[in-house]
Scaffold this active site. Sequence first.
Site, short mmCIF file in Angstrom:
data_model
loop_
_atom_site.label_atom_id
_atom_site.label_comp_id
_atom_site.label_asym_id
_atom_site.label_seq_id
_atom_site.Cartn_x
_atom_site.Cartn_y
_atom_site.Cartn_z
N ILE A 246 -7.37 37.35 65.21
CA ILE A 246 -6.22 36.68 65.82
C ILE A 246 -6.79 36.07 67.10
O ILE A 246 -7.02 36.75 68.09
CB ILE A 246 -5.09 37.67 66.15
CG1 ILE A 246 -4.58 38.33 64.87
CG2 ILE A 246 -3.95 36.95 66.86
CD1 ILE A 246 -3.47 39.33 65.09
N PRO A 247 -7.09 34.76 67.08
CA PRO A 247 -7.98 34.16 68.08
C PRO A 247 -7.34 33.87 69.44
O PRO A 247 -7.18 32.71 69.84
CB PRO A 247 -8.42 32.87 67.39
CG PRO A 247 -7.25 32.49 66.54
CD PRO A 247 -6.67 33.79 66.04
N CYS A 248 -7.02 34.92 70.19
CA CYS A 248 -6.47 34.70 71.53
C CYS A 248 -7.51 34.10 72.47
O CYS A 248 -7.17 33.60 73.54
CB CYS A 248 -5.91 36.00 72.10
SG CYS A 248 -7.02 37.41 72.06
N HIS A 249 -8.80 34.14 72.06
CA HIS A 249 -9.84 33.53 72.90
C HIS A 249 -9.74 32.01 72.91
O HIS A 249 -10.38 31.36 73.72
CB HIS A 249 -11.23 33.97 72.42
CG HIS A 249 -11.55 33.57 71.01
ND1 HIS A 249 -11.09 34.27 69.91
CD2 HIS A 249 -12.28 32.53 70.51
CE1 HIS A 249 -11.53 33.69 68.80
NE2 HIS A 249 -12.25 32.63 69.14
#
Length: 283
Positions: A246-249
């Site tokens: 889950i690419p919160c970056h």
Amino acid sequence: MNNLAHKHYQIIAEALDFIKSNFKEQPSLEVLAEKANLSPFHFQKVFSEWAGTSPKKFLQFTSLEYAKRLLRDHQATLFETAIETGLSGTSRLHDLFITIEGMSPAEYKNGGINLSINYSFAQTIFGNIIIASTSKGICYLAFYEDPATAISLLQFNFPNSSLILQEDELHKNALRILQGGVQNNLGQIKLHLKGTDFQLKVWEALLKIPSGKLKTYGAIAESTESPGASRAVGTAISKNPVAFLIPCHRVIQSSGVIGGYMWGNTRKMAMIGWEAAKLGFDY
């Protein structure tokens, strides 16, 4: 702050205090608006702008936190909890938990009892990770420095569950994405997520950001139909239980500043740069 803004601030500060003190009466929007000397429409608009959520949602969050304390700390029954919280019965308590917490009150009270979770450790180019899954999908992925601390945090997130040190196919599929390139083929990855309705909406929006691309907190807020709720979006992102997948970056500030990251800004910049390099982008 101009006079109107200061007035609105005072109104909402008083409204927040009123809800916290009177949530057991479950005050309606009309009651809250009357207390603020505003029309229901105007009060809803001002409250949402200042609090980042609607009066109804804030009342639900306040009620839920109280109900959770009763179930967790006082071992109250579901009926006792519903009545003490100001709800008409266990069905409304159930709806409240399902809507916001993503689980039934009974499941919350049991703390994940009978839930079996496989977990394993792996090395990646961004650091060591612990990855965990239920029979439904990946439920947790985090970077760590100390294995014992990593296990403790996993147990904290899933109290009363059975942890089994065992790598499964879900872990292997996740690692192929994390280690093998920037392909955003998350269709092969099953996720088992527990969160509020708003958190799930934010995490879903993150999953739609392609590899090598970036979005602002404001853009994520817009995509969740919550314009102006960038701060609430940031809070939901900080609760992301599954790193990288889950690419919160891939979320940055509107100014272009990278912004904070749960697992360190250096790691976030490395992820962004690595994905950009794989796709030939030049930021």
